[in-house]
Write an enzyme that holds these catalytic residues in place. Structure first.
Site, PDB file in Angstrom:
ATOM      1  CG  ASP A  60      -1.445   1.182   1.530  1.00 22.57           C
ATOM      2  OD1 ASP A  60      -1.847   1.528   0.324  1.00 22.57           O
ATOM      3  OD2 ASP A  60      -1.172   1.646   2.418  1.00 22.57           O
ATOM      4  CG  ASP A 111      -1.783   8.594   2.323  1.00 24.86           C
ATOM      5  OD1 ASP A 111      -1.225   8.948   2.706  1.00 24.86           O
ATOM      6  OD2 ASP A 111      -2.359   9.227   2.141  1.00 24.86           O
TER       7      ASP A 111
END
Lengths: 259, 259
Positions: B10, B12
């Protein structure tokens, strides 16, 4: 049967269906006028001014002036300015809402933290407006909407209604809006103040159980469901709280009170 | 501890928080590169192109080319064009989504009934676009959205996300959208095809239980929740299905696999 001296009457599905006039309803209102009864057309529509609505009704041969029209925008304006003077609002909406709020003395502001975020249907909606509304609501402005109608019936089919657009702000912020229009009792309470009759002597007439009839029930006034619009007899059977009266058309109703 | 050869990572909350780089994560990815492990950054962001995301990562000293980036727009494009050729879509979205769909050979059309209505975050949203989407969905187009994120974290606070805007079309039509981005397993399945590793040899790394970890669980791959972003230890305790592993930071994780 009880006699009523005040009438709160819905528009779409009750007085007309789209551009088609419901003639029995027109005859009924003419009778009210003849008897000098008090009546007010109560609509969740927030985009039109009362003048525009009255002009449409007159074109359908309904005895109506702008004083006979009460929109969810007018209910919003009178409700929000009653308790407090000089309130500031950030407004998403069309001409009808903006006019009503300004007439009531509310300060409509773009760039200062407002007391209220007020939202009605706005077909010029933008991301900036929605983002601004979400920011102000998160910073503590109270979130009011003229009506929660999910979809708007038009000649091209169902289009997004104010309830759907307001869901953007509600989902972003996690804050549920206060609804002023039907089925909220607020619009009914405000309409009664305008009409000048008491709850006991007033009858609400509408075709939509989930908006009209529930608004009447919530406000504690008698209701008449007329089967000329949205709610069928079958659908009505499923509902727990029933309207005070039902009829096929307002011609039937008129006959029944004359008997 | 199991050794993995593929990593879905991932962005953010995992690689950075807003404009702040998470240095432990950068060191971890550099280690992956040194070991010639396969890795792919998987993001629900649909507005940016893979080139733009790679440029941002490189500016943070992360070893990344556009081949290391997989967005929800890319997942959408590869998923929708896999089973059927020459599909037509009405698209609401920004450059990243439009480019991905066009590159995949999809016909993007405004005025013909499409097979799909595809919706990603569009900060130039308008009532016309929403109304058109609702009309096409009601007429039978399948309704796909890049991601269902309610809000978008920005420097100015939470702004409306694609999930909130898509709720307008869903509420108007009564049709629930298919979600491609996390927590849907679709983006993970598509990312694995791109990465070329099997489910058994791949680890998903993310900071958000409700999107990253659930996507991994739904897709049936091992997951590592890193507490550098959204999901706290307290919040994680409330969840029924737990991630395969958790760690404070990717430095801890690296130490634990080197032991």
């Amino acid at each position: 049967m009880k006699r009523y001296s005040g009438f709160l009457i819905d528009l779409d599905g009750t007085m007309y269906r789209g551009s088609e006039v419901i003639t029995e309803a027109v005859a009924f209102v003419k009778q009210l006028e003849k008897q000098s009864a008090s009546y007010l057309f109560v609509t969740n529509n927030s985009t039109k001014s009362p003048e525009t609505v009255a002009t449409l009704l007159k074109s359908m041969d309904v005895p109506a002036t702008k004083e006979h029209v009460f929109t969810s925008s007018m209910a919003m304006a009178s409700y929000l300015t009653r308790t407090k003077e000089f309130v500031r609002a950030f407004v998403i909406g069309e001409e009808g809402l903006l006019e009503s709020l300004k007439e009531s003395g509310m300060m409509v502001s773009e760039d200062e933290q407002p007391d209220y975020v007020v939202m009605g249907l706005d077909r010029a909606i933008s991301y900036e407006k929605l983002a601004k509304a979400a920011t102000y609501v998160r910073q503590g402005a109270k979130f009011f909407i003229t009506n929660g109608d999910a979809a708007l019936p038009t000649e091209k089919g169902l289009m997004p209604g104010n309830g759907s657009l307001a869901a953007v702000v509600a989902t972003t912020t996690g804050v549920k809006p206060f609804v002023v229009g039907k089925p909220s009792p607020i619009i009914i309470e405000e309409a009664l103040k305008r009409l000048g009759t008491t709850k006991e002597e007033t009858l609400l007439i509408g075709d939509n159980y989930d908006t009209d009839i529930l608004a009447g029930i919530h406000a504690g006034i008698d209701t008449l469901l007329v089967h000329t619009g949205v709610t069928t007899k079958e659908a009505l059977k499923q509902k727990e709280a029933q309207p005070t009266y039902t009829c096929e058309s307002l011609a039937d109703w008129q006959r029944s009170i004359e008997e």
